[in-house]
Each structure stands twice: as C-alpha cells, then as structure tokens.
Design an enzyme around this catalytic site. Structure first.
Site, short mmCIF file in Angstrom:
data_model
loop_
_atom_site.label_atom_id
_atom_site.label_comp_id
_atom_site.label_asym_id
_atom_site.label_seq_id
_atom_site.Cartn_x
_atom_site.Cartn_y
_atom_site.Cartn_z
N ARG A 1 2.11 38.81 -5.59
CA ARG A 1 1.04 39.70 -6.04
C ARG A 1 1.65 40.70 -7.00
O ARG A 1 2.87 40.98 -6.91
CB ARG A 1 0.48 40.41 -4.81
CG ARG A 1 -0.77 41.20 -5.05
CD ARG A 1 -1.20 41.86 -3.75
NE ARG A 1 -2.49 42.48 -3.92
CZ ARG A 1 -3.05 43.29 -3.04
NH1 ARG A 1 -2.44 43.56 -1.90
NH2 ARG A 1 -4.23 43.84 -3.27
N LYS B 1 2.70 42.51 1.89
CA LYS B 1 1.46 42.95 1.24
C LYS B 1 1.05 42.12 0.03
O LYS B 1 0.43 42.62 -0.91
CB LYS B 1 1.53 44.43 0.85
CG LYS B 1 2.08 45.38 1.87
CD LYS B 1 1.75 45.08 3.29
CE LYS B 1 0.33 45.35 3.70
NZ LYS B 1 0.12 44.90 5.10
N SER B 2 1.41 40.85 0.06
CA SER B 2 1.10 39.97 -1.08
C SER B 2 -0.08 39.05 -0.80
O SER B 2 -0.43 38.22 -1.64
CB SER B 2 2.32 39.10 -1.41
OG SER B 2 3.43 39.89 -1.66
N GLY B 3 -0.64 39.15 0.40
CA GLY B 3 -1.75 38.26 0.75
C GLY B 3 -1.37 37.29 1.86
O GLY B 3 -2.02 36.25 2.05
N TYR C 1 -1.80 35.92 -5.84
CA TYR C 1 -2.94 36.53 -5.16
C TYR C 1 -4.12 36.67 -6.12
O TYR C 1 -5.27 36.35 -5.78
CB TYR C 1 -2.52 37.89 -4.62
CG TYR C 1 -3.58 38.68 -3.88
CD1 TYR C 1 -3.78 38.50 -2.52
CD2 TYR C 1 -4.37 39.62 -4.55
CE1 TYR C 1 -4.76 39.24 -1.84
CE2 TYR C 1 -5.34 40.36 -3.88
CZ TYR C 1 -5.53 40.16 -2.53
OH TYR C 1 -6.49 40.90 -1.87
N ARG D 1 -7.29 46.13 4.11
CA ARG D 1 -7.61 47.47 3.57
C ARG D 1 -8.77 47.30 2.60
O ARG D 1 -9.92 47.41 2.97
CB ARG D 1 -6.37 48.10 2.94
CG ARG D 1 -6.51 49.59 2.63
CD ARG D 1 -5.27 50.13 1.96
NE ARG D 1 -4.98 49.46 0.70
CZ ARG D 1 -5.43 49.86 -0.49
NH1 ARG D 1 -6.16 50.94 -0.59
NH2 ARG D 1 -5.13 49.18 -1.59
N LYS D 2 -8.45 46.95 1.34
CA LYS D 2 -9.54 46.76 0.36
C LYS D 2 -9.61 45.32 -0.12
O LYS D 2 -10.68 44.84 -0.49
CB LYS D 2 -9.28 47.65 -0.85
CG LYS D 2 -9.72 49.08 -0.67
CD LYS D 2 -9.76 49.76 -2.02
CE LYS D 2 -10.41 51.11 -1.97
NZ LYS D 2 -10.30 51.80 -3.27
N HIS E 1 9.16 36.19 5.79
CA HIS E 1 9.27 37.12 4.66
C HIS E 1 10.64 37.02 4.00
O HIS E 1 10.94 37.77 3.08
CB HIS E 1 9.05 38.56 5.13
CG HIS E 1 7.62 38.89 5.44
ND1 HIS E 1 6.59 38.57 4.59
CD2 HIS E 1 7.05 39.52 6.50
CE1 HIS E 1 5.44 38.99 5.11
NE2 HIS E 1 5.70 39.55 6.26
P1 A3P Z 1 -4.77 45.92 0.06
O1 A3P Z 1 -3.95 46.91 0.82
O2 A3P Z 1 -4.57 46.05 -1.41
O3 A3P Z 1 -6.19 45.94 0.43
P2 A3P Z 1 -0.34 41.04 3.70
O4 A3P Z 1 -1.27 40.18 4.45
O5 A3P Z 1 0.72 40.27 2.95
O6 A3P Z 1 0.21 42.13 4.56
O7 A3P Z 1 -1.19 41.73 2.55
C1 A3P Z 1 -2.19 42.67 2.86
C2 A3P Z 1 -3.09 42.80 1.65
O8 A3P Z 1 -3.94 41.65 1.57
C3 A3P Z 1 -4.01 44.01 1.79
O9 A3P Z 1 -4.25 44.46 0.45
C4 A3P Z 1 -5.23 43.38 2.42
O10 A3P Z 1 -6.41 44.13 2.27
C5 A3P Z 1 -5.30 42.06 1.67
N1 A3P Z 1 -6.07 41.05 2.41
C6 A3P Z 1 -6.06 40.81 3.75
N2 A3P Z 1 -6.90 39.82 4.06
C7 A3P Z 1 -7.47 39.40 2.92
C8 A3P Z 1 -8.43 38.41 2.60
N3 A3P Z 1 -9.00 37.67 3.54
N4 A3P Z 1 -8.77 38.24 1.30
C9 A3P Z 1 -8.22 39.00 0.34
N5 A3P Z 1 -7.30 39.97 0.58
C10 A3P Z 1 -6.92 40.17 1.85
#
Ligand code: A3P
Length: 304
Positions: free
Chosen positions: A130, A48-50, A196, A266-267, A107
């Site tokens: 992140r 979940k770091s981007g 991020y 998500r957001k 990871h």
């Molecule tokens: P949030 O849950 O805060 O929205 P990962 O890809 O490492 O699993 O991380 C997922 C996180 O990155 C989620 O954060 C997701 O919404 C965000 N994310 C996914 N695609 C993105 C993009 N194109 N630009 C910015 N953030 C993105």
C-alpha cells in the site's frame, strides 16, 4: 529503539525491525524449523497494507466449496482467526498437524522467510503493499490506540521522522516492499504482488486473478452465479465492520497481547493520509519513495 512501536522494544535483525521478544522468538523458530509443503500458501505484507482484508479474501476464495455464504465462518470469526500469523503461531502450535493446503500469514521480509518457503518451486506467496503515506498514517493511529500508557507519548511528527528513517515494525517499509517486488519479478509463478489501491478499485478483477494464481480458478458456472461478487461483498469493509465479531471480538497473536478486532478496521480508504500529513511531510515521503524506487520498475498506487 523504544520509539515508533506499540510495544516498548524493537529489535533490529538482519536489517529489519521486529516487535517484542515473543514474536521475535517465533521468527527464529520459523526460520529454523518451518518446512514448506508444496501446497502451502503464504499471505505476506508489512503492517497496515490490507492484511486483514486479504486474509478474508484468500480464506473465502480457497474454501469457497466448503461453505455457504449464509453461514460462512467469516460471519462469526475475525479474518485474523481464519488465517494464522505464522511468525507468532509457530511458537505454540504444531503446524505439521494442519491440513493442506495450509494458509499462513507473515509480516516477515522476503529475505527473512524460511529458506524452504523461498526455495520451494511450488508453494505460493501473495504479497500486498500500500502507498507509504496511508501505511504510515494507518499504523500511527493504530499504534497510538494500542500504545500502553506507561510508554512516553509519541507525536505524529516524531513517528513520521522514524518511519522516514526506516524505523517501524517490520520496516524499513521500502525495503520490505522492494524485497517482495524483486522476488515477484524473479519468480512470477510463485509470488503474486498486489496493491491495495488497485484491489480497492477493481476487487472483482483481482479476486479472479488471485484465484487463478492460487490454482483455484473460478469456473464459468461460478462466474455466472456471481460467486466472485459474493466473495467481494462478504469481505468488504462495510460487511466486515457490520459484524458483531469485528466489533467486540478479540485476537491474540501472542498470548500476552490481545487486540480488539475493531482496531483492524478504520476507514479503509485510499488517500486518507492527506487529512493527517502536512504538505511538507508528503513531499518528504514522496521524495524518499522516488529515490528508493528509482530503477526498480515499481510505483506505489494504481498502475497507469
Ligand atoms: P486505514 O487505517 O487506512 O483505514 P492491516 O489489515 O494490514 O492491518 O491494514 C489495516 C488497514 O486496512 C486499515 O486502513 C483498515 O481500515 C483497512 N481495511 C481493513 N479491512 C478492510 C476491508 N475489508 N477493505 C478495505 N480496507 C480494509
């Protein structure tokens, strides 16, 4: 532990918590058998770091001469289908058969990457981190959506306590980040450490720098034509979430577990954790971060 995970079991291995047995098998295979090639490129991150975003950016940056934007593979394939997750991919794929430069994601903690990757003076690693509050909230919400119904419920408070104590997939989170941070200080030409929050603020600057680091700098002509901006636009949260493949498509990192692509979006905001965590939780995690990062020269979020 059966807590803090979207799957029933986490294993602790060489100081880090790992998800189910098949991925863990892949990690062992990777450690024992993976042979780095000088042209290999690794995208590494905790959860979940981007990762999804950076996969799209690295794939489109590295392959920009091969594809037109109008017919780009990212319009019909999810970012996770464009760069394989080596920890699982190695289980049933011949990685030697891939064309170079090979792009992989992992990871795994730095100390658990295959020795040949760490020792290679040439292959490159790009790590994205992140801030831990957003990582925790993003992970918790992701995990709860995918949590099998037979598992007992896991409250946000309980998961938060586990996260603070280092129990989460690929955690402890701070040790994961610091492993790559320290390595990036030691091997700056080999490891690029990204945040991020900084990428969110100035994507064009960071994509440009990323391309230079990967040995594929944008030419003056490409810059004039706005190629960097096109990549940023193609990989943006808005663009990727508008695509059918990221609404209805699925990815199977391991055959027994399919995850809908929409779960990786998500957001995409910085600081959304304040809408989910209490001031006490924020204070606790900030304090842990302060202690863990003392003397490391590293800070989460944007560098001032
Ligand atoms: P949030 O849950 O805060 O929205 P990962 O890809 O490492 O699993 O991380 C997922 C996180 O990155 C989620 O954060 C997701 O919404 C965000 N994310 C996914 N695609 C993105 C993009 N194109 N630009 C910015 N953030 C993105």
């Amino acid at each position: 532990s059966d807590k803090g995970a979207i799957v029933p079991t986490l294993f602790q291995y060489q100081g880090f918590w790992y998800p189910p047995i098949s991925v863990f098998k892949g990690v062992l295979l990777m450690q024992d058998h993976f042979k780095a090639q000088p042209t290999d490129i690794f995208l590494t991150s905790s959860l979940k770091s981007g990762t999804t975003w950076l996969k799209a950016i690295m794939f489109s940056t590295m392959n920009r001469s091969k594809f037109e934007f109008a017919t780009h593979p990212l319009l019909t394939a999810g970012p996770h289908d464009c760069i394989p997750y080596l920890d699982a991919y190695i289980i049933d794929h011949d990685v030697e058969a891939l064309h170079s430069p090979r792009l992989f994601a992992s990871h795994s903690a730095y100390s658990l990457l295959p020795k040949s990757v760490r020792d290679s003076p040439d292959c490159k690693i790009v790590y994205i981190c992140r801030n831990p509050k957003d990582v925790f909230v993003s992970h918790y919400l992701f995990a709860m959506k995918l949590r099998p119904p037979m598992l007992p419920p896991l409250s946000l408070e309980e998961a938060f306590d586990l996260f603070c104590r280092g129990v989460c997939e690929y955690g402890p989170y701070f040790e994961h980040v610091l492993g790559y941070w320290n390595a990036s200080l030691e091997f700056p030409g080999k490891i690029l450490f990204l945040k991020y929050e900084e990428m969110r603020k100035e994507p064009v600057k960071h994509v440009k720098h990323l391309a230079e680091f990967l040995g594929k700098p944008f030419s003056a002509e490409e810059e004039k034509e706005g190629v960097i901006e096109e990549i940023v636009k193609l990989c943006s949260f808005e663009k990727l979430t508008s695509l059918e493949v990221n609404k209805t498509g699925k990815v199977a990192f391991v055959p027994e577990m399919q995850i809908g692509n929409e779960n990786f979006f998500r957001k995409g905001q910085v600081g959304d954790s304040t809408n989910h965590l209490t001031p006490e939780m924020i204070e606790r995690l900030d304090k842990i971060a302060e202690e863990k990062l003392k003397g490391t020269g590293f800070k989460f979020g944007e560098s001032k």
